[in-house]
Design a protein around this motif. Sequence first.
Motif, PDB file in Angstrom:
ATOM      1  N   UNK A   1       9.650 -10.281  -0.567  1.00  0.00           N
ATOM      2  CA  UNK A   1       8.556  -9.927   0.162  1.00  0.00           C
ATOM      3  C   UNK A   1       8.359  -8.431   0.215  1.00  0.00           C
ATOM      4  N   UNK A   2       7.035  -8.238   0.422  1.00  0.00           N
ATOM      5  CA  UNK A   2       6.553  -6.823   0.635  1.00  0.00           C
ATOM      6  C   UNK A   2       7.081  -6.156   1.940  1.00  0.00           C
ATOM      7  N   UNK A   3       7.704  -5.006   1.990  1.00  0.00           N
ATOM      8  CA  UNK A   3       8.142  -4.423   2.949  1.00  0.00           C
ATOM      9  C   UNK A   3       6.768  -4.143   4.187  1.00  0.00           C
ATOM     10  N   UNK A   4       5.763  -4.126   3.644  1.00  0.00           N
ATOM     11  CA  UNK A   4       4.548  -3.879   4.383  1.00  0.00           C
ATOM     12  C   UNK A   4       4.364  -5.250   5.172  1.00  0.00           C
TER      13      UNK A   4
ATOM     14  N   UNK B   1      -4.031 -12.487  -1.578  1.00  0.00           N
ATOM     15  CA  UNK B   1      -5.461 -12.551  -2.367  1.00  0.00           C
ATOM     16  C   UNK B   1      -6.193 -11.295  -1.459  1.00  0.00           C
ATOM     17  N   UNK B   2      -6.031 -11.000  -0.328  1.00  0.00           N
ATOM     18  CA  UNK B   2      -6.649 -10.266   0.675  1.00  0.00           C
ATOM     19  C   UNK B   2      -6.285  -8.825   0.813  1.00  0.00           C
ATOM     20  N   UNK B   3      -4.709  -8.750   0.893  1.00  0.00           N
ATOM     21  CA  UNK B   3      -4.145  -7.719   1.109  1.00  0.00           C
ATOM     22  C   UNK B   3      -3.713  -6.830   0.176  1.00  0.00           C
ATOM     23  N   UNK B   4      -3.613  -7.455  -1.041  1.00  0.00           N
ATOM     24  CA  UNK B   4      -3.027  -6.691  -2.230  1.00  0.00           C
ATOM     25  C   UNK B   4      -3.970  -6.347  -3.363  1.00  0.00           C
ATOM     26  N   UNK B   5      -3.951  -5.279  -3.669  1.00  0.00           N
ATOM     27  CA  UNK B   5      -4.949  -5.030  -4.898  1.00  0.00           C
ATOM     28  C   UNK B   5      -4.091  -5.533  -6.214  1.00  0.00           C
ATOM     29  N   UNK B   6      -5.022  -5.632  -7.182  1.00  0.00           N
ATOM     30  CA  UNK B   6      -4.282  -6.504  -8.417  1.00  0.00           C
ATOM     31  C   UNK B   6      -3.110  -5.659  -8.901  1.00  0.00           C
ATOM     32  N   UNK B   7      -3.523  -4.404  -9.000  1.00  0.00           N
ATOM     33  CA  UNK B   7      -2.087  -3.581  -9.529  1.00  0.00           C
ATOM     34  C   UNK B   7      -0.903  -3.590  -8.480  1.00  0.00           C
ATOM     35  N   UNK B   8      -1.077  -3.756  -7.397  1.00  0.00           N
ATOM     36  CA  UNK B   8       0.164  -3.897  -6.345  1.00  0.00           C
ATOM     37  C   UNK B   8       0.549  -5.212  -6.472  1.00  0.00           C
ATOM     38  N   UNK B   9      -0.371  -6.280  -6.585  1.00  0.00           N
ATOM     39  CA  UNK B   9       0.126  -7.720  -6.853  1.00  0.00           C
ATOM     40  C   UNK B   9       0.910  -8.084  -8.097  1.00  0.00           C
ATOM     41  N   UNK B  10       0.415  -7.321  -9.180  1.00  0.00           N
ATOM     42  CA  UNK B  10       1.081  -7.419 -10.588  1.00  0.00           C
ATOM     43  C   UNK B  10       2.702  -6.829 -10.387  1.00  0.00           C
ATOM     44  N   UNK B  11       2.613  -5.494  -9.755  1.00  0.00           N
ATOM     45  CA  UNK B  11       3.854  -4.807  -9.576  1.00  0.00           C
ATOM     46  C   UNK B  11       4.937  -5.674  -8.755  1.00  0.00           C
ATOM     47  N   UNK B  12       4.406  -6.217  -7.741  1.00  0.00           N
ATOM     48  CA  UNK B  12       5.216  -7.370  -7.046  1.00  0.00           C
ATOM     49  C   UNK B  12       5.638  -8.394  -7.739  1.00  0.00           C
ATOM     50  N   UNK B  13       4.807  -9.285  -8.420  1.00  0.00           N
ATOM     51  CA  UNK B  13       4.956 -10.260  -9.137  1.00  0.00           C
ATOM     52  C   UNK B  13       6.253  -9.876 -10.348  1.00  0.00           C
ATOM     53  N   UNK B  14       6.105  -8.534 -10.762  1.00  0.00           N
ATOM     54  CA  UNK B  14       7.314  -8.005 -11.614  1.00  0.00           C
ATOM     55  C   UNK B  14       8.583  -8.139 -10.941  1.00  0.00           C
ATOM     56  N   UNK B  15       8.749  -8.088  -9.790  1.00  0.00           N
ATOM     57  CA  UNK B  15      10.021  -7.884  -8.949  1.00  0.00           C
ATOM     58  C   UNK B  15      10.035  -9.389  -8.730  1.00  0.00           C
ATOM     59  N   UNK B  16       9.203 -10.318  -8.531  1.00  0.00           N
ATOM     60  CA  UNK B  16       9.505 -11.751  -8.498  1.00  0.00           C
ATOM     61  C   UNK B  16      10.132 -12.300  -9.498  1.00  0.00           C
ATOM     62  N   UNK B  17       9.691 -11.788 -10.830  1.00  0.00           N
ATOM     63  CA  UNK B  17       9.956 -12.274 -12.000  1.00  0.00           C
ATOM     64  C   UNK B  17      11.501 -11.746 -12.349  1.00  0.00           C
TER      65      UNK B  17
END
Length: 167
Positions: free
Chosen positions: A65-68, A74-90
Amino acid sequence: MGNPQLAKAAFDFEQYMRRVSGGPCFVCAFIAGDPGYRHHLVYENEDSIAFLARYPTLLGYCLVASKRHLESWVHDMEQREFLRFQGIVHAVARAIAATLPTERMYSMSLGSQEGNAHLHWHLAPLPPGVPYDQQQFHAVMAENGILGVDDDSQAALARDIRSRIQL
């Protein structure tokens, strides 16, 4: 790390519904240190957190999860933040698979405005040998039973997964 196909126990869905609809955000409560929302930590950085699921249907089932308190990737994350988050998921998924025999890693974002609204990703490692009719949605639905895992085993599993995370 033990038998990945442990016996399952009945899940009290009504109690769970009361907890998620009437209680605080479970991710925010965990991050704040609320003892009623304790989980076994797998990963943490300044933006994200990963932990073992409280009601696992598969051994090693983790949430990332995001700490925020975000409610929509889709609406709350910019693409760069989403991709960084998905790097952690991976990275967490790879660590789970390196820890436990895993035929398939299920990954999904679940939640609802009515409960568990905090954006979080589910990582559920399907062990080899599970009959097809018990895979996929059947394998991750708590209504089909949750694993009877004890706290010490979960703590050890979290440590093992955490030691294998590579970012």
